[in-house]
Design a protein around this motif. Structure first.
Motif, PDB file in Angstrom:
ATOM      1  N   ALA A  17       7.616   5.274 -23.717  1.00 15.91           N
ATOM      2  CA  ALA A  17       7.540   4.809 -25.110  1.00 15.91           C
ATOM      3  C   ALA A  17       8.123   3.405 -25.243  1.00 15.91           C
ATOM      4  CB  ALA A  17       8.275   5.785 -26.022  1.00 15.91           C
ATOM      5  N   ARG A  18       9.230   3.150 -24.582  1.00 20.69           N
ATOM      6  CA  ARG A  18       9.822   1.808 -24.647  1.00 20.69           C
ATOM      7  C   ARG A  18       8.846   0.771 -24.104  1.00 20.69           C
ATOM      8  NH1 ARG A  18      14.285   4.612 -22.384  1.00 20.69           N
ATOM      9  NH2 ARG A  18      15.882   5.079 -23.955  1.00 20.69           N
ATOM     10  N   MET A  19       8.208   1.118 -22.994  1.00 20.76           N
ATOM     11  CA  MET A  19       7.272   0.191 -22.387  1.00 20.76           C
ATOM     12  C   MET A  19       6.056  -0.045 -23.279  1.00 20.76           C
ATOM     13  SD  MET A  19       4.183   0.176 -20.538  1.00 20.76           S
ATOM     14  CE  MET A  19       4.099   1.828 -19.852  1.00 20.76           C
ATOM     15  N   LEU A  20       5.525   1.016 -23.904  1.00 16.30           N
ATOM     16  CA  LEU A  20       4.398   0.852 -24.826  1.00 16.30           C
ATOM     17  C   LEU A  20       4.778  -0.058 -25.984  1.00 16.30           C
ATOM     18  CD1 LEU A  20       2.899   4.482 -25.017  1.00 16.30           C
ATOM     19  CD2 LEU A  20       2.055   2.536 -23.685  1.00 16.30           C
ATOM     20  N   GLY A  21       6.028   0.023 -26.402  1.00 14.45           N
ATOM     21  CA  GLY A  21       6.496  -0.863 -27.456  1.00 14.45           C
ATOM     22  C   GLY A  21       6.572  -2.305 -26.991  1.00 14.45           C
ATOM     23  N   ARG A  22       6.994  -2.509 -25.732  1.00 14.95           N
ATOM     24  CA  ARG A  22       7.122  -3.866 -25.213  1.00 14.95           C
ATOM     25  C   ARG A  22       5.769  -4.556 -25.039  1.00 14.95           C
ATOM     26  NH1 ARG A  22      11.001  -1.468 -21.745  1.00 14.95           N
ATOM     27  NH2 ARG A  22       9.510  -1.489 -20.003  1.00 14.95           N
ATOM     28  N   ILE A  23       4.737  -3.779 -24.659  1.00 17.77           N
ATOM     29  CA  ILE A  23       3.434  -4.401 -24.403  1.00 17.77           C
ATOM     30  C   ILE A  23       2.548  -4.421 -25.639  1.00 17.77           C
ATOM     31  CG2 ILE A  23       3.537  -3.760 -21.960  1.00 17.77           C
ATOM     32  CD1 ILE A  23       1.474  -1.568 -22.539  1.00 17.77           C
ATOM     33  N   GLY A  24       3.075  -3.907 -26.776  1.00 12.41           N
ATOM     34  CA  GLY A  24       2.357  -3.999 -28.032  1.00 12.41           C
ATOM     35  C   GLY A  24       1.384  -2.881 -28.320  1.00 12.41           C
TER      36      GLY A  24
ATOM     37  N   THR B  16      -0.623   7.735 -24.831  1.00 10.98           N
ATOM     38  CA  THR B  16      -1.480   6.590 -24.514  1.00 10.98           C
ATOM     39  C   THR B  16      -1.153   6.064 -23.114  1.00 10.98           C
ATOM     40  OG1 THR B  16      -1.461   5.976 -26.861  1.00 10.98           O
ATOM     41  CG2 THR B  16      -2.245   4.320 -25.297  1.00 10.98           C
ATOM     42  N   ALA B  17      -2.216   5.829 -22.317  1.00 13.69           N
ATOM     43  CA  ALA B  17      -2.083   5.258 -20.966  1.00 13.69           C
ATOM     44  C   ALA B  17      -1.312   6.169 -20.014  1.00 13.69           C
ATOM     45  CB  ALA B  17      -1.433   3.882 -21.028  1.00 13.69           C
TER      46      ALA B  17
ATOM     47  N   PHE C  25      -4.807  -0.274 -19.740  1.00  8.49           N
ATOM     48  CA  PHE C  25      -3.695  -0.887 -20.477  1.00  8.49           C
ATOM     49  C   PHE C  25      -2.799  -1.672 -19.510  1.00  8.49           C
ATOM     50  CE2 PHE C  25      -4.998   2.575 -23.238  1.00  8.49           C
ATOM     51  CZ  PHE C  25      -4.893   2.021 -24.514  1.00  8.49           C
ATOM     52  N   PRO C  26      -2.228  -2.767 -19.972  1.00  6.32           N
ATOM     53  CA  PRO C  26      -1.399  -3.615 -19.095  1.00  6.32           C
ATOM     54  C   PRO C  26       0.026  -3.056 -18.933  1.00  6.32           C
ATOM     55  CG  PRO C  26      -1.483  -4.583 -21.273  1.00  6.32           C
ATOM     56  CD  PRO C  26      -2.379  -3.375 -21.323  1.00  6.32           C
ATOM     57  N   LEU C  27       0.129  -1.924 -18.279  1.00  2.59           N
ATOM     58  CA  LEU C  27       1.422  -1.247 -18.154  1.00  2.59           C
ATOM     59  C   LEU C  27       2.404  -2.052 -17.298  1.00  2.59           C
ATOM     60  CD1 LEU C  27       0.346   2.471 -17.567  1.00  2.59           C
ATOM     61  CD2 LEU C  27       0.630   1.230 -19.721  1.00  2.59           C
ATOM     62  N   GLN C  28       3.651  -1.901 -17.624  1.00  2.00           N
ATOM     63  CA  GLN C  28       4.728  -2.514 -16.825  1.00  2.00           C
ATOM     64  C   GLN C  28       5.304  -1.439 -15.888  1.00  2.00           C
ATOM     65  OE1 GLN C  28       7.341  -3.859 -19.951  1.00  2.00           O
ATOM     66  NE2 GLN C  28       6.209  -5.780 -20.251  1.00  2.00           N
ATOM     67  N   ARG C  29       4.527  -1.099 -14.863  1.00  2.00           N
ATOM     68  CA  ARG C  29       4.908   0.007 -13.975  1.00  2.00           C
ATOM     69  C   ARG C  29       6.260  -0.239 -13.317  1.00  2.00           C
ATOM     70  NH1 ARG C  29       1.269   2.109  -9.542  1.00  2.00           N
ATOM     71  NH2 ARG C  29       2.657   3.896  -9.862  1.00  2.00           N
ATOM     72  N   GLU C  30       6.423  -1.446 -12.812  1.00  2.00           N
ATOM     73  CA  GLU C  30       7.664  -1.757 -12.078  1.00  2.00           C
ATOM     74  C   GLU C  30       8.884  -1.709 -12.993  1.00  2.00           C
ATOM     75  OE1 GLU C  30       4.849  -3.379 -11.894  1.00  2.00           O
ATOM     76  OE2 GLU C  30       4.246  -3.224  -9.788  1.00  2.00           O
ATOM     77  N   ALA C  31       8.738  -2.166 -14.216  1.00  2.00           N
ATOM     78  CA  ALA C  31       9.863  -2.155 -15.153  1.00  2.00           C
ATOM     79  C   ALA C  31      10.262  -0.727 -15.508  1.00  2.00           C
ATOM     80  CB  ALA C  31       9.502  -2.930 -16.420  1.00  2.00           C
ATOM     81  N   VAL C  32       9.255   0.138 -15.726  1.00  2.00           N
ATOM     82  CA  VAL C  32       9.540   1.544 -16.030  1.00  2.00           C
ATOM     83  C   VAL C  32      10.210   2.213 -14.822  1.00  2.00           C
ATOM     84  CG1 VAL C  32       8.523   3.790 -16.546  1.00  2.00           C
ATOM     85  CG2 VAL C  32       7.719   1.747 -17.742  1.00  2.00           C
ATOM     86  N   ALA C  33       9.695   1.918 -13.635  1.00  2.00           N
ATOM     87  CA  ALA C  33      10.290   2.488 -12.422  1.00  2.00           C
ATOM     88  C   ALA C  33      11.746   2.087 -12.283  1.00  2.00           C
ATOM     89  CB  ALA C  33       9.496   2.042 -11.191  1.00  2.00           C
ATOM     90  N   GLU C  34      12.031   0.814 -12.533  1.00  2.00           N
ATOM     91  CA  GLU C  34      13.415   0.330 -12.439  1.00  2.00           C
ATOM     92  C   GLU C  34      14.299   1.003 -13.478  1.00  2.00           C
ATOM     93  OE1 GLU C  34      15.925  -3.886 -12.498  1.00  2.00           O
ATOM     94  OE2 GLU C  34      13.741  -3.900 -12.741  1.00  2.00           O
ATOM     95  N   GLU C  35      13.778   1.153 -14.697  1.00  2.00           N
ATOM     96  CA  GLU C  35      14.547   1.813 -15.750  1.00  2.00           C
ATOM     97  C   GLU C  35      14.902   3.244 -15.368  1.00  2.00           C
ATOM     98  OE1 GLU C  35      13.940   3.318 -20.382  1.00  2.00           O
ATOM     99  OE2 GLU C  35      12.689   1.690 -19.611  1.00  2.00           O
ATOM    100  N   LEU C  36      13.991   3.912 -14.669  1.00  2.00           N
ATOM    101  CA  LEU C  36      14.208   5.312 -14.276  1.00  2.00           C
ATOM    102  C   LEU C  36      14.945   5.442 -12.946  1.00  2.00           C
ATOM    103  CD1 LEU C  36      10.761   6.798 -15.355  1.00  2.00           C
ATOM    104  CD2 LEU C  36      12.975   7.174 -16.469  1.00  2.00           C
TER     105      LEU C  36
END
Length: 460
Positions: free
Chosen positions: A41-48, A104-105, A204-215
């Motif tokens: 959810a945080r990532m979906l918010g960051r990418i709009g 989503t995504a 969708f332009p997901l930030q996979r690496e950022a989510v992985a790092e967060e987790l």
């Protein structure tokens, strides 16, 4: 209607509903599912994809749902199939339509792969902590019993004298390898599959690496097909768990033997023994026996998942729902077994005199007598045959090697001198074996010190 029900014209049959549902067991992934959903959810918010306000609504809703589940205020529904759909349904009931945007995504395929990795990562850490406690207890016992003589065995026949400390450090080596396997398993599973979608990723332009790092992951999986269909990490854990349980079982088998009236080497604490409903004198090593028995469960968990996975085409298949019960059962069994074995060892009483008496029986010093002859220049095969005849002579007369006189030894060979009695003394037999890895007290002490260093290295 099901969250996926738009394409269907009638409800799922009630029998299939029950057969299909996994919420009865995968409910224990609720924490990991919510953890992953919050990062998503945080990532979906960051990418709009979500507005900042929508993302905050979802995060507050998920946080409140987690608190309510842990407080026992939430009832899961079989009709919602699994933990993922239950969480989404409950969230949507709380926050409204925005709850329907969370998925989503994302697919349940990459979602469950993520949840299981998060779960196993946490459980491996907990298992490692228990294993470290067991290792430290074994090392303390080994230190205490460097000079507690006992017979070593091959084929369950008395072979050569060793120390109890030396025997215990054999298990230390086994469990250190287990710790290494768990560490390696954790390293290999620590990659996030989130973003793999159902099998082909997403537009969708997901930030996979950022989510992985967060987790807390080391990176992301590199192929979306593999990301959702890989269960190697679960199989690797089950393999490591099976080997660990095998080691526990071997240790417990020896505890069962040693606590019997035939051995009397150890006495199990009352807190880790049980009695008989009919025989008042009995004190049974049931804890050790149960660990030995439960080993078969973990073997079964490994074989079950290997069998599930062996014929599956890429990518995800419903068969893979069967992974979780095997993993959960193995996790629970290994942790419970480690939890009871460590204090059972720490509280047992060791009978040094019984061990020493047993070490002096069964001609455990025969090899040292053959070595004595070899050091005097007698070819070892000839020395072996000669000592075998002496053992036979003593065995027929109920004698030990030490019971013969120097003159009697010389009747077998003129090579024997009075110094042979020092050579075949049980304590000397142990102390003379000072090579690295041997049973001499100084070798055992060095092995303990090195094992503690390896343990520290494995925990870095």
């Amino acid at each position: 209607m099901k969250l996926w029900g738009g394409r269907f014209e009638k409800d799922t049959d009630a029998l299939v509903e029950d057969f299909h549902s996994s919420i009865a067991f995968d409910r224990r992934l609720y924490k990991q599912d919510i953890q992953g959903s919050m990062a998503h959810a945080r990532m979906l918010g960051r990418i709009g994809v979500l507005s900042r306000q929508e993302a905050e609504i979802l995060l507050r809703g998920l946080d409140g749902l987690l608190a309510d589940i842990e407080a026992g205020r939430v009832e899961f529904e079989t009709g919602a199939e699994d933990i993922h759909m239950n969480i989404e349904k409950l969230l949507t009931e709380r926050v409204g339509t925005v709850g329907k945007k969370l998925h989503t995504a994302r697919s349940r395929n990459d979602q469950v792969a993520l949840d299981l990795r998060l779960f196993l990562r946490e459980e491996i850490d907990a298992t490692k902590d228990l294993l470290v406690r067991l290792l430290r207890t074994l090392l303390e016992l080994a230190e205490k019993h460097k000079e507690t003589w006992m017979p070593g065995y091959t084929h369950l026949q008395k072979a050569q004298p060793i120390s109890f400390g030396h025997h215990l450090t054999a298990y230390v080596q086994m469990f250190l390898r287990d710790l290494g396997r768990l560490r390696d398993t954790r390293r290999r599973l620590n990659f996030s599959p989130l973003g793999s979608g159902a099998l082909a990723g997403t537009t969708f332009p997901l930030q996979r690496e950022a989510v992985a790092e967060e987790l807390g992951f080391a990176g992301v999986t590199l192929n979306s097909l593999d990301g959702v269909s890989d269960r190697d990490f679960a199989l690797e854990f089950l393999g490591a768990a099976s080997i660990l349980m095998m080691h526990l079982s071997r240790l417990c088998e020896e505890l069962v033997l040693w606590s019997s009236g035939e051995f009397r080497f150890v006495v199990m604490d009352d807190g880790y023994s049980t009695g008989s409903s009919i025989m008042p004198q009995k004190k049974n090593p049931d804890v050790a026996e149960l660990v030995r028995g439960k080993t078969g469960r973990v073997y079964g968990d490994l074989m079950a998942l290997l069998t599930v996975m062996k014929g599956l085409p890429l990518a995800y298949n419903k068969d893979m729902q069967e992974d979780k019960e095997s993993v959960f059962d193995a996790v629970d069994t290994v942790k419970k077994s480690l939890s009871v074995v460590e204090p059972m060892l720490g509280t047992m009483q060791v009978d040094k005199q019984a061990m020493a008496r047993a070490a002096r029986q069964g001609f455990t010093n025969a090899t040292d007598l053959a070595d004595y002859l070899a050091k005097k220049g007698v070819p070892f095969r000839q020395a072996h045959e000669l000592v075998g005849r002496i053992v036979l002579y003593c065995s027929k007369r109920g004698l030990a090697l030490e019971d013969l006189t120097a003159a009697q030894f010389r009747e077998f060979s003129e090579v024997f001198e009075p110094d042979l009695f020092q050579t075949i003394g049980i304590e000397h037999c142990v102390r003379a074996r000072g090579l690295t890895g041997g049973p001499a007290p100084e070798a055992v002490a060095a092995g303990i010190a090195r094992s503690r260093e390896i343990l520290a290295e494995l925990l870095r």
